[in-house]
Design a protein around this motif. Structure first.
Motif, PDB file in Angstrom:
ATOM      1  N   MET A 100      44.243  40.030  35.878  1.00 11.27           N
ATOM      2  CA  MET A 100      45.556  39.903  36.495  1.00 11.27           C
ATOM      3  C   MET A 100      45.410  39.379  37.930  1.00 11.27           C
ATOM      4  N   THR A 101      46.362  38.574  38.319  1.00 11.73           N
ATOM      5  CA  THR A 101      46.402  37.982  39.659  1.00 11.73           C
ATOM      6  C   THR A 101      47.526  38.643  40.447  1.00 11.73           C
ATOM      7  N   LYS A 102      47.275  38.924  41.722  1.00 14.68           N
ATOM      8  CA  LYS A 102      48.341  39.451  42.572  1.00 14.68           C
ATOM      9  C   LYS A 102      49.463  38.426  42.658  1.00 14.68           C
ATOM     10  N   LEU A 103      50.688  38.929  42.685  1.00 11.96           N
ATOM     11  CA  LEU A 103      51.846  38.046  42.766  1.00 11.96           C
ATOM     12  C   LEU A 103      51.773  37.126  43.974  1.00 11.96           C
ATOM     13  N   ALA A 104      51.393  37.655  45.125  1.00 14.86           N
ATOM     14  CA  ALA A 104      51.335  36.825  46.339  1.00 14.86           C
ATOM     15  C   ALA A 104      50.366  35.665  46.167  1.00 14.86           C
ATOM     16  N   ASP A 105      49.239  35.897  45.490  1.00  8.98           N
ATOM     17  CA  ASP A 105      48.265  34.824  45.262  1.00  8.98           C
ATOM     18  C   ASP A 105      48.807  33.791  44.273  1.00  8.98           C
TER      19      ASP A 105
ATOM     20  N   THR B 132      49.671  29.982  34.087  1.00  6.97           N
ATOM     21  CA  THR B 132      50.015  31.072  34.983  1.00  6.97           C
ATOM     22  C   THR B 132      51.529  31.185  34.920  1.00  6.97           C
TER      23      THR B 132
ATOM     24  N   CYS C 277      62.702  40.554  48.033  1.00  4.21           N
ATOM     25  CA  CYS C 277      61.450  40.680  47.290  1.00  4.21           C
ATOM     26  C   CYS C 277      60.967  42.127  47.335  1.00  4.21           C
TER      27      CYS C 277
ATOM     28  N   LYS D  47      60.871  44.562  44.088  1.00  4.06           N
ATOM     29  CA  LYS D  47      59.600  45.151  43.646  1.00  4.06           C
ATOM     30  C   LYS D  47      59.789  46.639  43.390  1.00  4.06           C
TER      31      LYS D  47
ATOM     32  N   ARG E 196      54.261  42.808  40.280  1.00  2.00           N
ATOM     33  CA  ARG E 196      53.241  42.922  41.343  1.00  2.00           C
ATOM     34  C   ARG E 196      52.025  42.068  41.005  1.00  2.00           C
ATOM     35  N   THR E 197      51.811  41.874  39.706  1.00  5.19           N
ATOM     36  CA  THR E 197      50.714  41.019  39.251  1.00  5.19           C
ATOM     37  C   THR E 197      51.242  40.126  38.109  1.00  5.19           C
TER      38      THR E 197
END
Length: 158
Positions: free
Chosen positions: A1-6, A123, A145, A149, A156-157
């Motif tokens: 999983m990737t962080k949302l911000a990334d 993605t 945002c 959340k 979040r991811t």
């Protein structure tokens, strides 16, 4: 999983972005707000709506395959019922980044389309809005945002 911000940063690093659901009558359409802000911030943006030839003075495209030169990413701003077809178009066109817009309502998120996209290596950001993240953000969207959340409406991811 990737962080949302990334994932958001990677998405917004795209040079050419399509936005589906942009309307000739912009009042109340989240797609139009996303489209307009991305244009304002210097992105090369392409409106997609099979029922429009022009958005303002810009050509509008009926589908992703019709965009000359293709795009790097797509924001889905239509109802969830249309998300699957758009994700299938993205896969066929080699687009690897998809953002399904969602605020407080169901937005454009279709769980089956999310799964299909991820199964095909995309993605898929399944909620929130590109305007919540820099360089497209503003204070109001950043506040939203954080609130969304907490409500579970923004992942979040991804």
């Amino acid at each position: 999983m990737t962080k949302l911000a990334d994932a958001a940063a990677d998405f917004l690093a795209s040079k050419r972005i399509a936005v589906t659901g942009v309307s000739r009558n912009p009042a109340g359409h989240g797609s139009n707000a996303v489209y307009d802000r991305l244009v304002e911030r210097g992105f090369e943006v392409f409106p997609v709506n099979p029922n429009a030839d022009l958005i303002g003075d810009k050509p509008c495209y009926p589908d992703l395959a019709s965009i000359p030169g293709g795009v790097d990413a797509v924001v889905i701003g239509t109802s969830p019922a249309h998300a699957q077809a758009t994700v299938e178009q993205a896969v066929a066109a080699g687009i690897t980044k998809v953002w399904m817009h969602r605020s407080v309502d169901a937005g454009s998120v279709d769980p089956s389309a999310v799964a299909y996209g991820r199964e095909h290596g995309l993605t898929v950001i399944d909620g929130g809005c590109p305007l919540m993240f820099d360089p497209a953000a503003d204070g109001g969207h950043k506040f939203m945002c954080g609130l969304l959340k907490l409500m579970g409406r923004v992942p979040r991811t991804v």
